[in-house]
Scaffold this motif. Structure first.
Motif, PDB file in Angstrom:
ATOM      1  N   ASN A  20      -4.764  -0.883 -13.036  1.00  0.00           N
ATOM      2  CA  ASN A  20      -4.733  -1.585 -11.806  1.00  0.00           C
ATOM      3  C   ASN A  20      -4.020  -2.732 -12.080  1.00  0.00           C
ATOM      4  O   ASN A  20      -3.878  -3.520 -11.087  1.00  0.00           O
ATOM      5  N   ASN A  22      -0.926  -5.263  -9.729  1.00  0.00           N
ATOM      6  CA  ASN A  22      -1.707  -5.147  -9.051  1.00  0.00           C
ATOM      7  C   ASN A  22       0.033  -6.396  -8.100  1.00  0.00           C
ATOM      8  O   ASN A  22       0.857  -6.711  -9.335  1.00  0.00           O
ATOM      9  N   ASP A  24       0.612  -8.575  -6.938  1.00  0.00           N
ATOM     10  CA  ASP A  24      -0.052  -9.763  -7.119  1.00  0.00           C
ATOM     11  C   ASP A  24       0.436 -10.564  -8.371  1.00  0.00           C
ATOM     12  O   ASP A  24       1.424 -11.758  -8.337  1.00  0.00           O
ATOM     13  N   ASN A  77      -2.551   4.095 -10.773  1.00  0.00           N
ATOM     14  CA  ASN A  77      -2.734   3.037 -10.135  1.00  0.00           C
ATOM     15  C   ASN A  77      -2.050   1.672  -9.967  1.00  0.00           C
ATOM     16  O   ASN A  77      -2.402   1.027  -9.322  1.00  0.00           O
ATOM     17  N   CYS A  80      -1.147  -1.545  -7.072  1.00  0.00           N
ATOM     18  CA  CYS A  80      -1.524  -1.534  -5.876  1.00  0.00           C
ATOM     19  C   CYS A  80      -2.020  -3.454  -5.476  1.00  0.00           C
ATOM     20  O   CYS A  80      -1.450  -3.833  -6.234  1.00  0.00           O
ATOM     21  N   GLY A  81      -3.017  -2.889  -4.712  1.00  0.00           N
ATOM     22  CA  GLY A  81      -2.605  -4.156  -3.585  1.00  0.00           C
ATOM     23  C   GLY A  81      -2.151  -4.493  -2.412  1.00  0.00           C
ATOM     24  O   GLY A  81      -1.732  -3.862  -1.834  1.00  0.00           O
ATOM     25  N   SER A  82      -1.266  -5.522  -2.387  1.00  0.00           N
ATOM     26  CA  SER A  82      -0.488  -6.279  -1.243  1.00  0.00           C
ATOM     27  C   SER A  82       0.853  -5.459  -0.888  1.00  0.00           C
ATOM     28  O   SER A  82       1.828  -4.975  -1.560  1.00  0.00           O
ATOM     29  N   SER A  83       1.577  -4.896   0.532  1.00  0.00           N
ATOM     30  CA  SER A  83       2.624  -3.627   0.125  1.00  0.00           C
ATOM     31  C   SER A  83       4.171  -4.964   0.182  1.00  0.00           C
ATOM     32  O   SER A  83       5.112  -4.310   0.137  1.00  0.00           O
ATOM     33  N   ARG A  84       3.915  -5.873  -0.216  1.00  0.00           N
ATOM     34  CA  ARG A  84       4.830  -6.864  -1.061  1.00  0.00           C
ATOM     35  C   ARG A  84       6.774  -6.051  -1.426  1.00  0.00           C
ATOM     36  O   ARG A  84       6.007  -5.901  -2.374  1.00  0.00           O
ATOM     37  N   GLU A  85       7.037  -5.559  -0.857  1.00  0.00           N
ATOM     38  CA  GLU A  85       8.528  -4.582  -1.491  1.00  0.00           C
ATOM     39  C   GLU A  85       8.842  -6.232  -2.617  1.00  0.00           C
ATOM     40  O   GLU A  85       9.868  -5.393  -3.538  1.00  0.00           O
ATOM     41  N   TYR A 104       0.327   6.038  -8.777  1.00  0.00           N
ATOM     42  CA  TYR A 104       0.672   4.509  -8.077  1.00  0.00           C
ATOM     43  C   TYR A 104       0.186   4.370  -6.927  1.00  0.00           C
ATOM     44  O   TYR A 104      -0.890   5.542  -5.914  1.00  0.00           O
ATOM     45  N   ALA A 105      -0.479   3.220  -6.450  1.00  0.00           N
ATOM     46  CA  ALA A 105      -0.764   3.104  -5.147  1.00  0.00           C
ATOM     47  C   ALA A 105       0.218   3.840  -3.788  1.00  0.00           C
ATOM     48  O   ALA A 105       1.987   3.225  -4.456  1.00  0.00           O
ATOM     49  N   ASP A 106      -0.351   3.624  -2.636  1.00  0.00           N
ATOM     50  CA  ASP A 106       0.665   4.492  -1.790  1.00  0.00           C
ATOM     51  C   ASP A 106       1.836   3.714  -1.306  1.00  0.00           C
ATOM     52  O   ASP A 106       3.406   4.022  -1.235  1.00  0.00           O
ATOM     53  N   ILE A 107       1.547   2.956  -1.111  1.00  0.00           N
ATOM     54  CA  ILE A 107       2.957   1.890  -0.738  1.00  0.00           C
ATOM     55  C   ILE A 107       3.812   1.070  -1.739  1.00  0.00           C
ATOM     56  O   ILE A 107       5.016   0.835  -1.502  1.00  0.00           O
TER      57      ILE A 107
ATOM     58  N   SER B 130      -0.140  -4.852   4.311  1.00  0.00           N
ATOM     59  CA  SER B 130      -1.194  -4.136   3.742  1.00  0.00           C
ATOM     60  C   SER B 130      -2.533  -3.229   4.505  1.00  0.00           C
ATOM     61  O   SER B 130      -2.792  -2.497   4.303  1.00  0.00           O
ATOM     62  N   ARG B 230      -3.558   3.718   2.028  1.00  0.00           N
ATOM     63  CA  ARG B 230      -2.910   2.951   3.775  1.00  0.00           C
ATOM     64  C   ARG B 230      -3.864   2.880   4.310  1.00  0.00           C
ATOM     65  O   ARG B 230      -3.416   2.061   6.185  1.00  0.00           O
ATOM     66  N   ARG B 431      -9.433 -10.148  -1.580  1.00  0.00           N
ATOM     67  CA  ARG B 431      -8.860  -9.645  -2.934  1.00  0.00           C
ATOM     68  C   ARG B 431      -9.112 -10.809  -4.054  1.00  0.00           C
ATOM     69  O   ARG B 431      -9.236 -11.994  -3.488  1.00  0.00           O
ATOM     70  N   PHE B 433      -7.723 -10.975  -7.368  1.00  0.00           N
ATOM     71  CA  PHE B 433      -6.928 -10.599  -8.255  1.00  0.00           C
ATOM     72  C   PHE B 433      -6.593 -12.256  -8.970  1.00  0.00           C
ATOM     73  O   PHE B 433      -6.740 -12.991  -8.462  1.00  0.00           O
TER      74      PHE B 433
END
Ligand code: SF4
Lengths: 208, 467
Positions: A20, A22, A24, A77, A80-85, A104-107, B130, B230, B431, B433
């Motif tokens: 996990n 993430n 962040d 995983n 995971c977490g935020s979508s930040r590219e 892996y988390a999806d995004i 997200s 998602r 979150r 985290f």
């Protein structure tokens, strides 16, 4: 934007086999404040630097061979977490070309490939083996995308998983938008038909 | 007719074609932009000289980096100036409606989507964030995307995605006293873990879900992403339609009737088969609170911190021990009574009007404990106005809470709202985290009522004792 085509390579693998991890952690929020932030420096910043901004000597990416790592061995995983590219950008800017993890988390998974990073799935058992070898001096790992094989310094070959379409797009360095724009007529036809069926979606009139 | 799930119906409807690689090209009905994940996407468009395909189906706001000071402008937080300016310039250049700083419609993307009627049942909503999954509360597919995909949607109004598998999560039983939508989803995270949703679209079903008001459904779907996938959604019903009616971009007149007729087809067929089924009885659950550093580290407020030494699995033992250490909690000790320094009521999970009302109900006539900093940050400027019209701001400020302007604030702490190092915060966000709310910040996730209970008691407290 068009990623650089992926080619097979040999490189150093940094072990970070935590579950996990993430986004962040991969790239902390302060590095998102400006599009010109130094993302290579920000990669895993909270683990890499102490409160005074000094490097934490124990952290894997601060140790001699791993500073030049091109492979990251992660855990389940991953991402995971935020979508930040920016998580994928930070890995790429640091020089990571390939991540191995059991899942892996999806995004994040999508973001990695879009930036030319191979996010390959490796079984836990195979991952353990790679991690056990990664610390040795001059331990080089070879990534062979066509054969889906990670060759370890001890000669053992670990099979990894990546869907065919992702591997091919990676090797070609596809511009996804250009690919989709080839279907502009299909999109236009959908909109024309849908505009009659669901006018409330397309006809916002002066409501905006 | 083949039986299909709600998810299948919406997905199939939006499929423009199957791509050679097995993925689907799907149409995006609504694209919402926020300032921190769009700048680079616009740079990409500019570089290739590509236009925005449907600016009229695209909406923008500013929420992540904006200051939440009561009287604020772009000068309030110099660190946010660059991204705020870029969002405005890009929206102007491409003719995208922008509800940014100073606009009465400004707010957190996932709050203003439903609130303005941008999110409608049966739509596909994309956003570079997200928690777009929130849209599922109205029966939409909310798809959170990265910046490359934002650029893709801008240029094509589509996404290319592998069709996710389906998972149905049933919540059975009746929610007890003090159990909110937030407690339900936290409880599920504790039971099923944070990776159960990888590769799946989750449909929430069951008696306890049906009983939720629309804003509670938004809260549950909001945290779908916390399961690793998602998407999450709940079949829309009359309550959902009533919620939408009259909102700024909702259909009206003759269009309304046709829209409702379409929405009434949006349910899972009796015989539909899911790739995976899970269920959970919530009737005995206590109010939930996280104790560790992932959302599955959650317990009832009447329970004790887990003891790593009693865990057989070595991996798990190490992870739990690390979380205990980071959080500064004592294994085996009840979580109730743990002193707190900060309380944050806000975020796209729990900062809608009903959340603030639930918080105010506990805050009324009480006072924030000495030494605790407590903030209430409405999810949108409209929520803020409405709360003020009902006098909730006064309830909060009389009780010693800070009343602030709308934005993401202490959920992500990329503006100046930060939990100090080592401080313990009960937050209504999503979150927990490490370092999420600031370097070394310790976060406990809970419902708005539980957050207020902690604020007025100065320690983690079972809200049922105050209700
Ligand atoms: S409130 Fe938090 S989770 Fe929601 S959009 Fe903002 S930063 Fe993301």
């Amino acid at each position: 934007m068009k990623p650089r085509p992926f080619t097979n390579f040999s490189g150093i693998a940094a072990p970070l086999p935590l579950k996990n991890i993430n986004t962040d952690a991969i790239i902390p929020a302060p590095y998102l404040r400006s599009p010109s932030a130094d993302l290579a420096a920000g990669l895993f910043a909270r683990w890499r630097y102490d409160d005074q901004g000094q490097e934490v000597p124990d952290f894997v990416l601060n140790r001699a061979p791993f500073r030049a790592a091109e492979i990251l061995l992660g855990g389940e995983n991953f991402g995971c977490g935020s979508s930040r590219e920016a998580a994928a950008w930070a890995l790429a800017r640091f020089g990571i070309r390939c991540v191995f993890a059991p899942s892996y988390a999806d995004i994040f998974y999508e973001n990695a490939f879009r930036n030319g990073i191979l996010a390959a799935k490796l079984s836990l058992e195979a991952l353990d083996h790679a991690v056990s070898l990664a610390g040795a001096e001059r331990a080089m790992f070879a990534v062979d995308l066509e054969r889906r094989v990670l060759a370890c310094p001890d000669g053992r070959e670990l099979g990894f998983e990546v869907p065919a379409f992702r591997a091919e797009a990676l090797t070609r360095g596809d511009d996804d938008i250009a690919t989709t724009l080839r279907f502009s007529e299909d999109i236009a036809a959908f909109v024309a038909r849908d505009g009659r069926e669901r006018s409330w979606i397309h006809d916002l009139g002066d409501r905006a | 007719m083949v039986s299909r799930s709600l998810f299948d119906k919406i997905w199939d409807f939006h499929r423009i074609r199957a791509m050679d690689d097995g993925r689907d090209l799907v149409f995006v009905d609504r694209h919402v932009l926020q300032e921190t994940t769009s700048a680079v996407a616009f740079d990409g468009l500019a570089e290739m000289m590509r236009p925005v395909r449907f600016p009229g189906l695209t909406f923008a706001t500013q929420d992540h980096i904006v200051s939440t000071e009561l009287r604020r402008d772009v000068a309030s937080n110099p660190g946010g100036r660059e991204l705020i300016g870029l969002m405005r310039a890009n929206a102007e250049r491409h003719g995208i409606p922008m509800y940014g700083l100073g606009d009465p419609r400004q707010g957190i993307v996932h709050v203003i989507g439903p609130e303005l009627g941008i999110v409608l049942p049966g739509t596909i909503v994309a956003c570079g964030d997200s928690h777009t999954s929130t849209a599922g509360g109205l029966g939409a597919l909310g798809i959170g995307v990265g910046t490359s995909e934002v650029e893709h949607v801008l240029a094509t109004q589509t996404l290319v995605l592998p069709k996710p598998k389906t998972l149905r999560m049933r919540f059975d039983g009746k929610a007890g006293l003090g159990i909110t939508a937030k407690d339900m989803v936290l409880h599920a995270l504790g039971q099923f873990g944070i990776a159960i949703g990888v590769g799946h679209a989750i449909e929430y079903a069951g008696e306890a879900i049906r009983a939720l008001p629309v804003e509670g459904r938004l809260t549950v779907c909001n945290m779908s992403i916390e399961f690793g996938g998602r998407l999450g959604l709940i079949a829309p019903d009359e309550a959902a339609f009533a919620y939408i009616k009259g909102r700024a971009f909702a259909p009206s007149g003759e269009m309304w009737a046709r829209a409702v007729a379409h929405w009434q087809t949006l349910f899972t067929d009796e015989a539909a088969i899911f790739d995976r089924e899970l269920s959970l009885d919530i009737s005995k659950a206590a109010p939930q609170i996280t104790w560790g550093t992932t959302q599955e580290d959650v317990i009832g407020v009447d329970q004790a911190i887990p003891d790593p030494d009693t865990i057989a699995d070595m991996d798990r033992r190490q992870r739990i021990a690390a979380a205990v250490e980071y959080m500064g909690v004592t294994p085996g000790k009840p979580i109730a009574g743990l002193p707190v320094d900060v309380v944050f009521i806000g975020s796209c999970t729990n900062a809608r009007l009903s959340d603030l009302e639930a918080a105010a109900a506990i805050a009324r006539g009480r006072h924030v404990a000495p030494g605790v900093r407590a903030l209430v940050v409405p999810g949108s400027s409209a929520v803020k106005r409405e709360a003020e019209a009902r006098g909730l701001d006064k309830v909060f400020t009389d009780a010693g809470f800070e009343w602030r302007s709308a934005g993401c604030s202490m959920c992500v702490s990329i503006n100046e709202d930060i939990v100090p190092p080592g401080a313990r915060c009960v937050a209504t966000s999503n979150r927990n985290f490490e370092n999420r709310q600031g370097p070394k910040a310790r976060t406990h996730l809970a419902s708005p009522a539980m957050a207020v209970a902690a604020a007025v008691s100065g320690a983690i407290t079972d809200v049922r004792r105050l209700a």
